[in-house]
Design an enzyme around this catalytic site. Structure first.
Site, PDB file in Angstrom:
ATOM      1  CB  THR A   1      -0.953   0.018   1.215  1.00  0.00           C
ATOM      2  OG1 THR A   1      -0.179  -0.163   2.400  1.00  0.00           O
ATOM      3  CG2 THR A   1      -1.999  -1.067   1.114  1.00  0.00           C
TER       4      THR A   1
ATOM      5  CE1 TYR B   1     -12.532  -5.578   1.967  1.00  0.00           C
ATOM      6  CE2 TYR B   1     -10.804  -7.209   2.350  1.00  0.00           C
ATOM      7  CZ  TYR B   1     -12.065  -6.705   2.611  1.00  0.00           C
ATOM      8  OH  TYR B   1     -12.872  -7.359   3.509  1.00  0.00           O
TER       9      TYR B   1
ATOM     10  CB  THR C   1      -7.361   1.232  -4.715  1.00  0.00           C
ATOM     11  OG1 THR C   1      -7.110   2.627  -4.735  1.00  0.00           O
ATOM     12  CG2 THR C   1      -6.597   0.618  -5.887  1.00  0.00           C
TER      13      THR C   1
ATOM     14  CE1 TYR D   1      -2.072   0.171  -3.338  1.00  0.00           C
ATOM     15  CE2 TYR D   1      -3.416   1.949  -4.222  1.00  0.00           C
ATOM     16  CZ  TYR D   1      -3.239   0.903  -3.334  1.00  0.00           C
ATOM     17  OH  TYR D   1      -4.252   0.579  -2.451  1.00  0.00           O
TER      18      TYR D   1
ATOM     19  CD1 TRP E   1      -8.877   8.693  -0.705  1.00  0.00           C
ATOM     20  CD2 TRP E   1      -9.757  10.508   0.267  1.00  0.00           C
ATOM     21  NE1 TRP E   1      -8.803   9.718  -1.601  1.00  0.00           N
ATOM     22  CE2 TRP E   1      -9.335  10.844  -1.037  1.00  0.00           C
ATOM     23  CE3 TRP E   1     -10.347  11.491   1.050  1.00  0.00           C
ATOM     24  CZ2 TRP E   1      -9.474  12.127  -1.561  1.00  0.00           C
ATOM     25  CZ3 TRP E   1     -10.496  12.768   0.525  1.00  0.00           C
ATOM     26  CH2 TRP E   1     -10.059  13.086  -0.759  1.00  0.00           C
TER      27      TRP E   1
HETATM   28  N1  LIG Z   1      -5.142   2.514   2.882  1.00  0.00           N
HETATM   29  C1  LIG Z   1      -5.916   3.107   1.968  1.00  0.00           C
HETATM   30  O1  LIG Z   1      -6.134   4.318   2.002  1.00  0.00           O
HETATM   31  C2  LIG Z   1      -6.574   2.274   0.895  1.00  0.00           C
HETATM   32  C3  LIG Z   1      -7.319   2.933  -0.098  1.00  0.00           C
HETATM   33  C4  LIG Z   1      -7.938   2.177  -1.086  1.00  0.00           C
HETATM   34  C5  LIG Z   1      -7.825   0.802  -1.071  1.00  0.00           C
HETATM   35  N2  LIG Z   1      -7.098   0.183  -0.111  1.00  0.00           N
HETATM   36  C6  LIG Z   1      -6.965  -1.280  -0.158  1.00  0.00           C
HETATM   37  O2  LIG Z   1      -7.552  -1.812   1.020  1.00  0.00           O
HETATM   38  C7  LIG Z   1      -6.863  -3.004   1.400  1.00  0.00           C
HETATM   39  C8  LIG Z   1      -6.424  -2.922   2.842  1.00  0.00           C
HETATM   40  O3  LIG Z   1      -5.580  -1.771   2.989  1.00  0.00           O
HETATM   41  P1  LIG Z   1      -5.028  -1.312   4.416  1.00  0.00           P
HETATM   42  O4  LIG Z   1      -5.145   0.159   4.477  1.00  0.00           O
HETATM   43  O5  LIG Z   1      -5.622  -2.151   5.482  1.00  0.00           O
HETATM   44  O6  LIG Z   1      -3.487  -1.682   4.213  1.00  0.00           O
HETATM   45  P2  LIG Z   1      -2.335  -1.785   5.293  1.00  0.00           P
HETATM   46  O7  LIG Z   1      -2.779  -1.204   6.592  1.00  0.00           O
HETATM   47  O8  LIG Z   1      -1.089  -1.260   4.628  1.00  0.00           O
HETATM   48  O9  LIG Z   1      -2.192  -3.357   5.502  1.00  0.00           O
HETATM   49  C9  LIG Z   1      -1.609  -4.153   4.519  1.00  0.00           C
HETATM   50  C10 LIG Z   1      -1.436  -5.546   5.088  1.00  0.00           C
HETATM   51  O10 LIG Z   1      -0.655  -6.289   4.132  1.00  0.00           O
HETATM   52  C11 LIG Z   1       0.367  -6.956   4.842  1.00  0.00           C
HETATM   53  N3  LIG Z   1       1.561  -7.134   4.056  1.00  0.00           N
HETATM   54  C12 LIG Z   1       2.224  -6.201   3.327  1.00  0.00           C
HETATM   55  N4  LIG Z   1       3.347  -6.746   2.834  1.00  0.00           N
HETATM   56  C13 LIG Z   1       3.391  -8.040   3.264  1.00  0.00           C
HETATM   57  C14 LIG Z   1       4.287  -9.106   3.087  1.00  0.00           C
HETATM   58  N5  LIG Z   1       5.400  -8.950   2.379  1.00  0.00           N
HETATM   59  N6  LIG Z   1       4.008 -10.299   3.649  1.00  0.00           N
HETATM   60  C15 LIG Z   1       2.878 -10.464   4.390  1.00  0.00           C
HETATM   61  N7  LIG Z   1       1.995  -9.490   4.601  1.00  0.00           N
HETATM   62  C16 LIG Z   1       2.243  -8.288   4.042  1.00  0.00           C
HETATM   63  C17 LIG Z   1       0.703  -6.052   6.007  1.00  0.00           C
HETATM   64  O11 LIG Z   1       1.397  -6.796   6.975  1.00  0.00           O
HETATM   65  P3  LIG Z   1       2.181  -6.054   8.172  1.00  0.00           P
HETATM   66  O12 LIG Z   1       1.119  -5.629   9.125  1.00  0.00           O
HETATM   67  O13 LIG Z   1       3.082  -7.112   8.724  1.00  0.00           O
HETATM   68  O14 LIG Z   1       2.928  -4.906   7.546  1.00  0.00           O
HETATM   69  C18 LIG Z   1      -0.689  -5.596   6.428  1.00  0.00           C
HETATM   70  O15 LIG Z   1      -1.270  -6.556   7.260  1.00  0.00           O
HETATM   71  C19 LIG Z   1      -5.724  -3.171   0.395  1.00  0.00           C
HETATM   72  O16 LIG Z   1      -6.122  -4.034  -0.621  1.00  0.00           O
HETATM   73  C20 LIG Z   1      -5.542  -1.766  -0.171  1.00  0.00           C
HETATM   74  O17 LIG Z   1      -4.987  -1.797  -1.466  1.00  0.00           O
HETATM   75  C21 LIG Z   1      -6.482   0.884   0.881  1.00  0.00           C
END
Ligand SMILES: NC(=O)c1ccc[n+]([C@@H]2O[C@H](COP(=O)([O-])OP(=O)(O)OC[C@H]3O[C@@H](n4cnc5c(N)ncnc54)[C@H](OP(=O)(O)O)[C@@H]3O)[C@@H](O)[C@H]2O)c1
Length: 309
Positions: A71, A108, A110, A134, A159
């Site tokens: 992300t 999920y 984006t 991304y 967001w």
């Molecule tokens: N954040 C936003 O604003 C946003 C916006 C639109 C869509 N989304 C989508 O919503 C979904 C959830 O996003 P989020 O905000 O919850 O993301 P996040 O807080 O960054 O969490 C990402 C997760 O992926 C895991 N991860 C990343 N690299 C890894 C690796 N190498 N091996 C194992 N696990 C790994 C992380 O593990 P660790 O905890 O160990 O790092 C964490 O648990 C995603 O599909 C994202 O693309 C997010």
């Protein structure tokens, strides 16, 4: 509904953490985190890597929920292979495994799959045109999921905020306590959406889908836009955060007058963002008879949770 065996991947992220609570009533929850399997170490083969296969097969899930992702939007521009592995290949492999096991897959995505040039909110069927590594890799992940597993749900959101993890609201609170003045982008429009809302809607939709027969041909499988109601821009969002944080007694250094709007063009970052991130949620609300709260109520909840510690 029969009790489900749910494999949750990325359980320590913002959405993953909220899913741990929301999915618990549906059945047995097994969490797969980086500690058990670092997804970045998987080989980029076409076939599902052995390490992932073993983890998934040993769980015998009826539902796989993938909340893991790469992300770091700007860093992805210089780490495209890692973003591709996490955002495109892993979802594709999980979809292949879900299909083989007769499980369904929740994934999920984006608003960044769009270029942001549409005048109004985006509907699910609008043409995609990602502007960043991304966005491109997330779109490839969507396509890989839809190709390999008919019984899938893809929720596009935007967001994301929560008390857990890193997000814009927490960055604003930190900067607002450290700095006298701030400039914030005001020409990107979207809807701040809590991880808790995403998780609760996921649980509601899954419950509906798994209550009935929900065959692979059920037209309700597919892609949905899932964001809070209403819209704002980053500058107005920050103003809302500071106004309410001040009312809650946060020790802010920055004053309301010292927060200035700027244009995206004047805030250079590595990855291009869509100016219009508005996602139309009609399909989700009508299909599953849901109501989505205003974004402000989510921000209030996260501020209160942070204040309570
Ligand atoms: N954040 C936003 O604003 C946003 C916006 C639109 C869509 N989304 C989508 O919503 C979904 C959830 O996003 P989020 O905000 O919850 O993301 P996040 O807080 O960054 O969490 C990402 C997760 O992926 C895991 N991860 C990343 N690299 C890894 C690796 N190498 N091996 C194992 N696990 C790994 C992380 O593990 P660790 O905890 O160990 O790092 C964490 O648990 C995603 O599909 C994202 O693309 C997010």
């Amino acid at each position: 509904m029969a009790r489900q065996k749910i494999l949750l991947i990325g359980a320590n992220g913002q959405v993953g953490h909220a899913l741990q609570t929301a999915l618990a009533p549906l059945g047995e929850l097994v969490c797969l985190t980086r500690a058990q399997l670092d997804l970045a170490t998987l080989p980029t083969s076409d076939a599902v890597p052995e390490a992932l296969l073993e983890q998934v097969q040993s769980c015998h899930p009826t539902v796989i929920v993938n909340a893991s992702a790469y992300t770091a939007v700007d860093r992805a521009e210089s780490e495209p292979q890692l973003a591709d592995l996490l955002n495109a290949r892993v979802p594709g492999w999980l979809a292949t495994l879900a299909d083989q096991l007769g499980a369904c897959l929740v994934h999920y995505s984006t608003d960044y799959v769009f270029d942001g040039t549409k005048p109004g909110p985006y509907v699910e069927s609008d043409p995609t045109h990602p502007q960043s590594v991304y966005g491109r890799t997330k779109l490839q992940g969507e396509q890989a999921v839809a190709f390999a597993c008919s019984r899938h749900l893809i929720f596009r959101t935007s967001w994301v905020l929560s008390a857990q993890g890193a997000n814009f609201l927490k960055t604003m609170l930190k900067l607002g306590q450290e700095r006298d003045a701030l400039t914030i982008v005001s020409d990107q429009v979207g809807a701040p959406t809590t991880a808790e809302l995403i998780a609760e809607v996921t649980a509601q939709v899954l419950t509906t889908m798994l209550n009935g027969p929900a065959s692979a041909q059920d037209p309700r499988w597919g892609t949905y836009h899932l964001v809070a109601s209403g819209e704002t821009n980053w500058f107005a969002y920050a103003q809302y955060v500071f106004k309410n944080a001040r009312a809650q007694g946060w020790p802010l250094k920055v004053t309301a007058d010292a927060i200035k709007p700027i244009a995206t063009a004047d805030y250079p970052v590595a990855a291009r963002r869509p100016l219009n991130s508005r996602l139309d949620t009609t399909k989700l609300r009508q299909t599953f008879e849901l109501e989505l709260p205003a974004w402000q109520s989510g921000v209030d909840q996260v501020l209160s949770a942070l204040k309570a510690g």
